[in-house]
Design an enzyme around this catalytic site. Structure first.
Site, mmCIF file in Angstrom:
data_model
loop_
_atom_site.group_PDB
_atom_site.id
_atom_site.type_symbol
_atom_site.label_atom_id
_atom_site.label_comp_id
_atom_site.label_asym_id
_atom_site.label_seq_id
_atom_site.Cartn_x
_atom_site.Cartn_y
_atom_site.Cartn_z
ATOM 1 N N TYR A 23 -6.604 6.868 4.048
ATOM 2 C CA TYR A 23 -6.802 5.842 3.016
ATOM 3 C C TYR A 23 -5.971 4.593 3.317
ATOM 4 O O TYR A 23 -6.478 3.471 3.313
ATOM 5 C CB TYR A 23 -6.420 6.387 1.618
ATOM 6 C CG TYR A 23 -6.138 5.250 0.681
ATOM 7 C CD1 TYR A 23 -7.177 4.559 0.091
ATOM 8 C CD2 TYR A 23 -4.829 4.810 0.465
ATOM 9 C CE1 TYR A 23 -6.940 3.456 -0.691
ATOM 10 C CE2 TYR A 23 -4.577 3.714 -0.318
ATOM 11 C CZ TYR A 23 -5.634 3.038 -0.899
ATOM 12 O OH TYR A 23 -5.385 1.932 -1.652
ATOM 13 N N GLU A 28 0.826 -1.215 0.000
ATOM 14 C CA GLU A 28 0.000 0.000 0.000
ATOM 15 C C GLU A 28 0.861 1.266 0.000
ATOM 16 O O GLU A 28 0.520 2.252 -0.658
ATOM 17 C CB GLU A 28 -0.952 0.010 1.202
ATOM 18 C CG GLU A 28 -2.124 -0.950 1.068
ATOM 19 C CD GLU A 28 -3.027 -0.619 -0.106
ATOM 20 O OE1 GLU A 28 -3.077 0.549 -0.515
ATOM 21 O OE2 GLU A 28 -3.679 -1.547 -0.623
ATOM 22 N N ASP A 53 -9.863 6.336 -2.663
ATOM 23 C CA ASP A 53 -8.707 6.922 -3.352
ATOM 24 C C ASP A 53 -9.257 7.599 -4.611
ATOM 25 O O ASP A 53 -10.476 7.705 -4.777
ATOM 26 C CB ASP A 53 -7.635 5.857 -3.651
ATOM 27 C CG ASP A 53 -8.109 4.840 -4.687
ATOM 28 O OD1 ASP A 53 -9.308 4.867 -5.065
ATOM 29 O OD2 ASP A 53 -7.287 4.025 -5.133
#
Ligand code: SF4
Length: 342
Positions: free
Chosen positions: A128, A45, A146
């Protein structure tokens, strides 16, 4: 109930079923999707922030080979972490990842946070990223937003919602049985079907419930790109190349190694070669000149065999690859050694 409710045309349960069925059948086979291990999910991520999937695929395995656990990452030198990150750009992410690994090992005995709220306490982890990791690795019922998800949701409801409205809508649509898969499915839909310029509505799994079906004007206009020409010297002798280190307090790519930037030679003919390179909103045309002795005194001759361990800027890596000094495999073409530093 959150402020942004679901339009009556959208049956949330049906939406979840159709989206997840499509995701199960069509999701791209990406390496980080093979595991729900929180360390691997977290690394992926952070790498994926503002970076193309293809570039992340190139670096993901090698990074995990060098730092297979959070403990190994925590004890690594920063220069080694930056070297493994070289080519991904936005190096602040690597420094934050490194700092967060130290926090996890030293302050949490190597135990990862489980909730998105806990994840947000770590360096480099925003709303996020925290939601993505907690939902994928720990099945927390928390939605992600996102750029892809925001675009998909705006098109589905047929209006330009923003900020908390988008987060509310994402929460209201979230599948509670498979939150991690649902979040990834939403991002996948935006990345592969509901594309910014030309959404493929005919093949979209939720087209029946989409209010705009691609007719919403493109809301997020890209920032205008600037063009710039820059020149760099490639000095090479006895199995070494001459590189300079960026200042430790530089705003961008602090402490990383690059070729010396020069003014174009006055008696120039043609450069050795040119490459194109883009950083945020600037497109660079980069001319590389093969010169004998460096005018710089602050640089250093670096052994070619040590280059894979050096924190090179993305542009330096690109140029060295293009010149054949640093092949795509990561093993340098010339193994003779004179000096160097990592
Ligand atoms: Fe996007 Fe078209 Fe699907 Fe709507 S129908 S979500 S605009 S791809």
């Amino acid at each position: 109930m959150s402020a942004q409710t679901i339009p009556s045309k959208i049956n949330a349960r049906k939406f979840q079923e159709m989206l997840l069925e499509w995701y199960d059948a069509h999701a791209r086979n990406l390496p980080w999707r093979k595991s729900r291990d929180p360390y691997r999910v977290w690394v992926s991520e952070i790498m994926l922030q503002q970076t193309r999937v293809a570039a992340v695929i190139e670096h993901y395995h090698e990074f995990l080979r060098r730092f297979p656990t959070v403990q190994k990452l925590a004890v690594a030198r920063e220069a080694s972490v930056l070297a493994a990150w070289s080519g991904l750009g936005y190096y602040r992410r690597a420094r934050m990842l490194h700092s967060a690994a130290k926090v996890i090992v030293r302050e949490r005995d190597g135990t990862f946070p489980r909730t998105s709220v806990e994840w947000r306490t770590l360096p480099g982890v925003g709303r996020y990223t925290a939601a993505a990791i907690a939902s994928i690795a720990f099945n927390e019922r928390v939605a992600v937003v996102d750029g892809n998800v925001e675009r998909v949701l705006q098109r589905i409801v047929g209006k330009a919602i923003s900020g908390e409205q988008v987060w509310d809508l994402a929460e209201n649509l979230l599948d509670h049985a498979r939150p991690g898969d649902f979040n990834q499915a939403m991002m996948e839909l935006g990345a592969t079907v509901c594309a910014p310029r030309s959404p493929a509505c005919l093949t979209c799994p939720v087209t029946q419930m989409c209010i705009s079906r691609g007719e919403l004007p493109d809301i997020a206009k890209a920032a205008p790109q600037k063009n710039r020409e820059v020149h760099y010297a490639l000095h090479r002798k006895n199995g070494s190349v001459f590189l300079i280190q960026r200042p430790k307090n530089a705003r961008l790519m602090a402490g990383m190694w690059e070729l010396p930037e020069i003014v174009p030679p006055p008696d120039r003919n043609d450069p050795l070669f040119r490459v194109k390179h883009s950083i945020t909103v600037t497109n660079y045309s980069v001319a590389i000149w093969g010169l004998a002795e460096p005018a710089e005194v602050t640089g250093q001759w670096c052994a070619i065999e040590r280059l894979p361990n050096l924190a090179l800027t993305g542009l330096a890596r690109k140029v060295l690859r293009r010149s054949g000094i640093f092949p795509a495999s990561g093993r340098p073409a010339n193994s003779s050694r004179v000096g160097g530093q990592d």
